[in-house]
Design a protein around this motif. Sequence first.
Motif, PDB file in Angstrom:
ATOM      1  N   PHE A   1       0.800  -1.220   0.000  1.00 49.17           N
ATOM      2  CA  PHE A   1       0.000   0.000   0.000  1.00 49.17           C
ATOM      3  C   PHE A   1       0.838   1.277   0.000  1.00 49.17           C
ATOM      4  O   PHE A   1       0.299   2.382   0.072  1.00 49.17           O
ATOM      5  CB  PHE A   1      -0.985   0.003   1.164  1.00 49.17           C
ATOM      6  CG  PHE A   1      -1.973  -1.124   1.095  1.00 49.17           C
ATOM      7  CD1 PHE A   1      -2.736  -1.325  -0.044  1.00 49.17           C
ATOM      8  CD2 PHE A   1      -2.129  -1.989   2.147  1.00 49.17           C
ATOM      9  CE1 PHE A   1      -3.645  -2.373  -0.122  1.00 49.17           C
ATOM     10  CE2 PHE A   1      -3.041  -3.033   2.086  1.00 49.17           C
ATOM     11  CZ  PHE A   1      -3.799  -3.236   0.953  1.00 49.17           C
ATOM     12  N   LEU A   2       2.159   1.146  -0.120  1.00 45.47           N
ATOM     13  CA  LEU A   2       3.055   2.279  -0.316  1.00 45.47           C
ATOM     14  C   LEU A   2       2.920   3.358   0.757  1.00 45.47           C
ATOM     15  O   LEU A   2       3.151   4.530   0.502  1.00 45.47           O
ATOM     16  CB  LEU A   2       2.810   2.939  -1.693  1.00 45.47           C
ATOM     17  CG  LEU A   2       2.808   2.046  -2.916  1.00 45.47           C
ATOM     18  CD1 LEU A   2       2.281   2.801  -4.122  1.00 45.47           C
ATOM     19  CD2 LEU A   2       4.194   1.518  -3.181  1.00 45.47           C
ATOM     20  N   ASN A   3       2.489   2.982   1.947  1.00 42.79           N
ATOM     21  CA  ASN A   3       2.286   3.934   3.050  1.00 42.79           C
ATOM     22  C   ASN A   3       1.291   5.040   2.696  1.00 42.79           C
ATOM     23  O   ASN A   3       1.397   6.164   3.174  1.00 42.79           O
ATOM     24  CB  ASN A   3       3.612   4.546   3.507  1.00 42.79           C
ATOM     25  CG  ASN A   3       4.539   3.487   4.074  1.00 42.79           C
ATOM     26  OD1 ASN A   3       4.100   2.645   4.860  1.00 42.79           O
ATOM     27  ND2 ASN A   3       5.788   3.507   3.667  1.00 42.79           N
ATOM     28  N   LEU A   4       0.341   4.725   1.863  1.00 41.07           N
ATOM     29  CA  LEU A   4      -0.687   5.692   1.488  1.00 41.07           C
ATOM     30  C   LEU A   4      -1.732   5.773   2.589  1.00 41.07           C
ATOM     31  O   LEU A   4      -2.049   4.777   3.236  1.00 41.07           O
ATOM     32  CB  LEU A   4      -1.355   5.278   0.174  1.00 41.07           C
ATOM     33  CG  LEU A   4      -0.464   5.326  -1.051  1.00 41.07           C
ATOM     34  CD1 LEU A   4      -1.085   4.549  -2.202  1.00 41.07           C
ATOM     35  CD2 LEU A   4      -0.220   6.762  -1.458  1.00 41.07           C
ATOM     36  N   PRO A   5      -2.311   6.954   2.810  1.00 45.14           N
ATOM     37  CA  PRO A   5      -3.353   7.075   3.831  1.00 45.14           C
ATOM     38  C   PRO A   5      -4.606   6.296   3.440  1.00 45.14           C
ATOM     39  O   PRO A   5      -4.909   6.132   2.250  1.00 45.14           O
ATOM     40  CB  PRO A   5      -3.626   8.576   3.900  1.00 45.14           C
ATOM     41  CG  PRO A   5      -3.072   9.152   2.649  1.00 45.14           C
ATOM     42  CD  PRO A   5      -1.999   8.217   2.158  1.00 45.14           C
ATOM     43  N   ALA A   6      -5.341   5.841   4.430  1.00 44.71           N
ATOM     44  CA  ALA A   6      -6.548   5.041   4.211  1.00 44.71           C
ATOM     45  C   ALA A   6      -7.542   5.747   3.304  1.00 44.71           C
ATOM     46  O   ALA A   6      -8.171   5.118   2.445  1.00 44.71           O
ATOM     47  CB  ALA A   6      -7.197   4.698   5.549  1.00 44.71           C
ATOM     48  N   GLU A   7      -7.681   7.074   3.450  1.00 47.61           N
ATOM     49  CA  GLU A   7      -8.655   7.795   2.622  1.00 47.61           C
ATOM     50  C   GLU A   7      -8.280   7.766   1.143  1.00 47.61           C
ATOM     51  O   GLU A   7      -9.140   7.871   0.276  1.00 47.61           O
ATOM     52  CB  GLU A   7      -8.868   9.231   3.107  1.00 47.61           C
ATOM     53  CG  GLU A   7      -7.638  10.092   3.138  1.00 47.61           C
ATOM     54  CD  GLU A   7      -6.846  10.028   4.438  1.00 47.61           C
ATOM     55  OE1 GLU A   7      -5.900  10.808   4.575  1.00 47.61           O
ATOM     56  OE2 GLU A   7      -7.158   9.192   5.305  1.00 47.61           O
ATOM     57  N   SER A   8      -6.992   7.624   0.835  1.00 50.24           N
ATOM     58  CA  SER A   8      -6.581   7.513  -0.568  1.00 50.24           C
ATOM     59  C   SER A   8      -6.919   6.140  -1.129  1.00 50.24           C
ATOM     60  O   SER A   8      -7.249   6.001  -2.300  1.00 50.24           O
ATOM     61  CB  SER A   8      -5.083   7.750  -0.715  1.00 50.24           C
ATOM     62  OG  SER A   8      -4.756   9.074  -0.454  1.00 50.24           O
ATOM     63  N   LEU A   9      -6.840   5.125  -0.279  1.00 47.73           N
ATOM     64  CA  LEU A   9      -7.046   3.754  -0.733  1.00 47.73           C
ATOM     65  C   LEU A   9      -8.519   3.359  -0.770  1.00 47.73           C
ATOM     66  O   LEU A   9      -8.905   2.478  -1.525  1.00 47.73           O
ATOM     67  CB  LEU A   9      -6.280   2.800   0.183  1.00 47.73           C
ATOM     68  CG  LEU A   9      -4.766   2.927   0.114  1.00 47.73           C
ATOM     69  CD1 LEU A   9      -4.115   2.209   1.276  1.00 47.73           C
ATOM     70  CD2 LEU A   9      -4.248   2.384  -1.205  1.00 47.73           C
ATOM     71  N   SER A  10      -9.339   4.018   0.031  1.00 46.92           N
ATOM     72  CA  SER A  10     -10.734   3.591   0.167  1.00 46.92           C
ATOM     73  C   SER A  10     -11.496   3.619  -1.157  1.00 46.92           C
ATOM     74  O   SER A  10     -12.368   2.786  -1.390  1.00 46.92           O
ATOM     75  CB  SER A  10     -11.454   4.451   1.201  1.00 46.92           C
ATOM     76  OG  SER A  10     -11.519   5.797   0.755  1.00 46.92           O
ATOM     77  N   CYS A  11     -11.178   4.547  -2.036  1.00 48.04           N
ATOM     78  CA  CYS A  11     -11.909   4.674  -3.293  1.00 48.04           C
ATOM     79  C   CYS A  11     -11.520   3.608  -4.317  1.00 48.04           C
ATOM     80  O   CYS A  11     -12.231   3.400  -5.295  1.00 48.04           O
ATOM     81  CB  CYS A  11     -11.720   6.068  -3.875  1.00 48.04           C
ATOM     82  SG  CYS A  11     -10.000   6.507  -4.152  1.00 48.04           S
ATOM     83  N   LEU A  12     -10.432   2.906  -4.085  1.00 42.14           N
ATOM     84  CA  LEU A  12      -9.940   1.923  -5.053  1.00 42.14           C
ATOM     85  C   LEU A  12     -10.941   0.789  -5.269  1.00 42.14           C
ATOM     86  O   LEU A  12     -11.081   0.276  -6.379  1.00 42.14           O
ATOM     87  CB  LEU A  12      -8.595   1.370  -4.584  1.00 42.14           C
ATOM     88  CG  LEU A  12      -7.740   0.614  -5.566  1.00 42.14           C
ATOM     89  CD1 LEU A  12      -7.495   1.423  -6.830  1.00 42.14           C
ATOM     90  CD2 LEU A  12      -6.421   0.220  -4.938  1.00 42.14           C
ATOM     91  N   SER A  13     -11.685   0.438  -4.228  1.00 46.23           N
ATOM     92  CA  SER A  13     -12.630  -0.679  -4.357  1.00 46.23           C
ATOM     93  C   SER A  13     -13.801  -0.341  -5.279  1.00 46.23           C
ATOM     94  O   SER A  13     -14.495  -1.237  -5.744  1.00 46.23           O
ATOM     95  CB  SER A  13     -13.146  -1.083  -2.979  1.00 46.23           C
ATOM     96  OG  SER A  13     -13.894  -0.021  -2.416  1.00 46.23           O
ATOM     97  N   GLU A  14     -14.018   0.929  -5.574  1.00 49.23           N
ATOM     98  CA  GLU A  14     -15.169   1.327  -6.398  1.00 49.23           C
ATOM     99  C   GLU A  14     -14.848   1.485  -7.881  1.00 49.23           C
ATOM    100  O   GLU A  14     -15.738   1.803  -8.664  1.00 49.23           O
ATOM    101  CB  GLU A  14     -15.737   2.652  -5.876  1.00 49.23           C
ATOM    102  CG  GLU A  14     -16.320   2.553  -4.489  1.00 49.23           C
ATOM    103  CD  GLU A  14     -16.989   3.841  -4.084  1.00 49.23           C
ATOM    104  OE1 GLU A  14     -17.848   4.332  -4.845  1.00 49.23           O
ATOM    105  OE2 GLU A  14     -16.629   4.357  -3.026  1.00 49.23           O
ATOM    106  N   VAL A  15     -13.598   1.290  -8.271  1.00 51.62           N
ATOM    107  CA  VAL A  15     -13.237   1.488  -9.676  1.00 51.62           C
ATOM    108  C   VAL A  15     -12.985   0.158 -10.381  1.00 51.62           C
ATOM    109  O   VAL A  15     -12.658  -0.844  -9.749  1.00 51.62           O
ATOM    110  CB  VAL A  15     -12.000   2.409  -9.845  1.00 51.62           C
ATOM    111  CG1 VAL A  15     -12.242   3.769  -9.243  1.00 51.62           C
ATOM    112  CG2 VAL A  15     -10.766   1.780  -9.254  1.00 51.62           C
ATOM    113  N   ASP A  16     -13.147   0.185 -11.695  1.00 53.18           N
ATOM    114  CA  ASP A  16     -12.843  -0.958 -12.537  1.00 53.18           C
ATOM    115  C   ASP A  16     -11.413  -0.769 -13.029  1.00 53.18           C
ATOM    116  O   ASP A  16     -11.053   0.319 -13.488  1.00 53.18           O
ATOM    117  CB  ASP A  16     -13.819  -0.995 -13.716  1.00 53.18           C
ATOM    118  CG  ASP A  16     -13.563  -2.177 -14.615  1.00 53.18           C
ATOM    119  OD1 ASP A  16     -13.932  -3.295 -14.218  1.00 53.18           O
ATOM    120  OD2 ASP A  16     -12.975  -1.982 -15.706  1.00 53.18           O
TER     121      ASP A  16
END
Length: 185
Positions: A48-63
């Motif tokens: 996860f490259l030390n990315l903040p949770a708020e940056s990663l949360s949107c990843l589940s919604e994209v194709d």
Amino acid sequence: MTLSKTIRIMGCGNLWMGDDGVGIHTVEKLTAMKDKLEGGASLSDSCFLNLPAESLSCLSEVDIMDAGVSGLDMLCFLEGFDKIIIIDALKSDQNLGAILRIKGEDLLDGEGVGKMMSSHDVSVPTVLGIAREVQGLPEIVVYGVEIQKHPDEVNLTTEMSPEVAAAIDRLIPLVLEEIRKDLVA
């Protein structure tokens, strides 16, 4: 928070042409991150490259898809989405591994840079131009990574230059921020 748009991330390129595979390698890494998130992995996982949770949360919604060197097949990949983020190699006057963000309308209007995506049967700008005339276009954003060799030079290798490989970890936060622009409460 959810996305206000349906978003697809498309990695373009050829894994057998070294640096030209940067788009594919990037979407592979994003897919692995998405799979780990959906599997409940800890955010401290090194992927996860030390990315903040708020940056990663949107990843589940994209194709996320590997578009390879899709040529005219790309037309069908654009349908059904409000926004397409394309990741590909480019050759311009930038330093090796530089990352450029290009709006789709700039690319279509000839404001894009250099020799973009020419290892494809039909270039991405040509496909986007056809799509605009035939079926309409979603919002398009291109992230191009400067490569060393001209894409028309054939040098079969699966190895990327260190500069282009390192660009992937700099590119992923930019792509995630691009997605976050479309979050709504």
